[in-house]
Scaffold this active site. Sequence first.
Site, PDB file in Angstrom:
ATOM      1  N   GLU A   1      -6.350   2.060  -7.296  1.00  0.00           N
ATOM      2  CA  GLU A   1      -4.898   2.163  -7.513  1.00  0.00           C
ATOM      3  C   GLU A   1      -4.554   1.910  -8.981  1.00  0.00           C
ATOM      4  OE1 GLU A   1      -2.532  -0.077  -4.706  1.00  0.00           O
ATOM      5  OE2 GLU A   1      -0.830  -0.103  -6.078  1.00  0.00           O
TER       6      GLU A   1
ATOM      7  N   LYS B   1       0.071  -7.775   0.243  1.00  0.00           N
ATOM      8  CA  LYS B   1      -0.727  -6.598  -0.124  1.00  0.00           C
ATOM      9  C   LYS B   1      -0.959  -6.611  -1.634  1.00  0.00           C
ATOM     10  CE  LYS B   1      -1.459  -2.082  -1.237  1.00  0.00           C
ATOM     11  NZ  LYS B   1      -1.489  -1.499  -2.578  1.00  0.00           N
TER      12      LYS B   1
ATOM     13  N   ASP C   1     -17.602  -9.159   1.059  1.00  0.00           N
ATOM     14  CA  ASP C   1     -17.086  -8.407   2.195  1.00  0.00           C
ATOM     15  C   ASP C   1     -15.550  -8.470   2.201  1.00  0.00           C
ATOM     16  OD1 ASP C   1     -16.235  -7.566   4.688  1.00  0.00           O
ATOM     17  OD2 ASP C   1     -17.807  -8.615   5.797  1.00  0.00           O
TER      18      ASP C   1
ATOM     19  N   HIS D   1       4.400   1.821 -12.866  1.00  0.00           N
ATOM     20  CA  HIS D   1       3.632   2.686 -11.974  1.00  0.00           C
ATOM     21  C   HIS D   1       3.664   4.128 -12.465  1.00  0.00           C
ATOM     22  CE1 HIS D   1       1.985   1.335  -8.112  1.00  0.00           C
ATOM     23  NE2 HIS D   1       2.565   0.215  -8.435  1.00  0.00           N
TER      24      HIS D   1
HETATM   25  C1  MEV Z   1       1.645  -2.127  -4.709  1.00  0.00           C
HETATM   26  O1  MEV Z   1       0.296  -1.793  -4.520  1.00  0.00           O
HETATM   27  C2  MEV Z   1       1.846  -3.611  -4.574  1.00  0.00           C
HETATM   28  C3  MEV Z   1       3.301  -4.071  -4.630  1.00  0.00           C
HETATM   29  O2  MEV Z   1       4.078  -3.373  -3.648  1.00  0.00           O
HETATM   30  C4  MEV Z   1       3.293  -5.549  -4.345  1.00  0.00           C
HETATM   31  C5  MEV Z   1       4.676  -6.152  -4.156  1.00  0.00           C
HETATM   32  O3  MEV Z   1       5.613  -5.447  -3.772  1.00  0.00           O
HETATM   33  O4  MEV Z   1       4.758  -7.385  -4.383  1.00  0.00           O
HETATM   34  C6  MEV Z   1       3.921  -3.779  -5.957  1.00  0.00           C
END
Ligand code: MEV
Length: 447
Positions: free
Chosen positions: A85, A281, A297, A394
């Site tokens: 990513e 995430k 792992d 991004h």
């Molecule tokens: C994207 O891979 C991760 C985010 O969505 C984490 C977040 O919103 O804190 C930017």
Amino acid sequence: MNKRISGFSKLNKAGKIKWIVKTFYKDPEAVMNELMSYWHSNEAEQKIIDGFSENTISNFILPYGVAPNFMINDKVYCVPMVIEESSVVAAASSAAKFWADRGGFKAQILGTRKIGQLHFKWPGKALKLRARMDDIRERLLNDVADITRNMEKRGGGVREIELIDFTQKMDSYYQLRVSFETCDSMGANFINSVLEQFGQSLQSFVLEDATFEGDEKDLEIIMAILSNFTPQCMVRVEASCPIKDLGTFPNNMSGETFARKFHDAIQIAHIDPYRATTHNKGIFNGIDAVVLATGNDFRAIEACGHTYAAHEGRYRSLSHCSIHDGIFKFWIDLPLAIGTVGGLTSLHPMAKRSLELLENPSAEELMQIIAATGLAQNFAAVRSLVTTGIQQGHMKMHLMNIINNLQATDEETDALIAHFESETVSFSAVRTKLEDIRQSKNRRINQ
Ligand code: MEV
């Protein structure tokens, strides 16, 4: 075309590829060449990689990046990260530098115990089994002496064996919950071997022991396996500084406003599981990348982290934030069962290099590095969210991916970057602009 096959695993690699390209692709020869182009140029290395899995036909390449300037307990690391990513490595690097300028991350190990479980069914009363637990423990530990000898020499081994009565939840269901120290190895093989032997020994014990009679002699092992939930194998990492030292943020946002909005954002991830999932995430963007780069792992680490995130009965943020007496503090407590010896860590050529890059850390040191990377990632993501929004960063990376995909020249790339400073990025917008650039260049040449 028949898409079923028997004996696929018995085919050699070339045979497997031939069958796949003939059966599933319109252009078998081109696909075969492409698959083979990703084979390692060194045959011996390729053999090692093939050995990690089954039915291997090629390798799947992922970017291997590094995030420098991670200061953890006053030591500086350059952290290897494997992730597909865009923005993640840039975000980790930027947050690492931000905190290195403010004293770095402070990390401590809260525990290193791992858990294994022997699940069994037994028709007797818990009291009767519990009364014999001292002798059962002794027998079990004796019977695994050959398996545990080396681990004990390194300072590890079996620590506790606890009988748990689950008969209220399921008829005749008991469990031995066993805790282990596995030193610098993740320990899955060690734990599972010990547990399987425990299963056999426990069955023999009840069969041979005079206390047990009739159907009490029948103890059925359901399964023996480690638990990936390791709340006693835990690391804490924090970063803190006076709010006045936070500096200023994009759009002239003051440190005070930033701290307040950041704190609110973390609270929201404690209140709402929809936000908590995305928030965590982001943390795992950092964690998984280092876990992968060091040959650990990542599924086990993710499973454990998410269980821990829900350990209070509701899924919530893994990170925390406080503001007291003008001090901004941001921290994470994370269960992490990883290893720096054994398994893939020493077999995968790049995992070995990753560990070397980190100056061959112990498992405890690697736990601190991984958690710090997760925290840094989270800091960078939430910082963007509460200041500029996530899309700005991004989209810059996204633009570069699109430009690479369209195979723009350096000159075209510069023009595209300048153009999209103030325009919305999308694949079709970039393609159209590139066509414009090319057409106007052709027109100039033909004039
Ligand atoms: C994207 O891979 C991760 C985010 O969505 C984490 C977040 O919103 O804190 C930017």
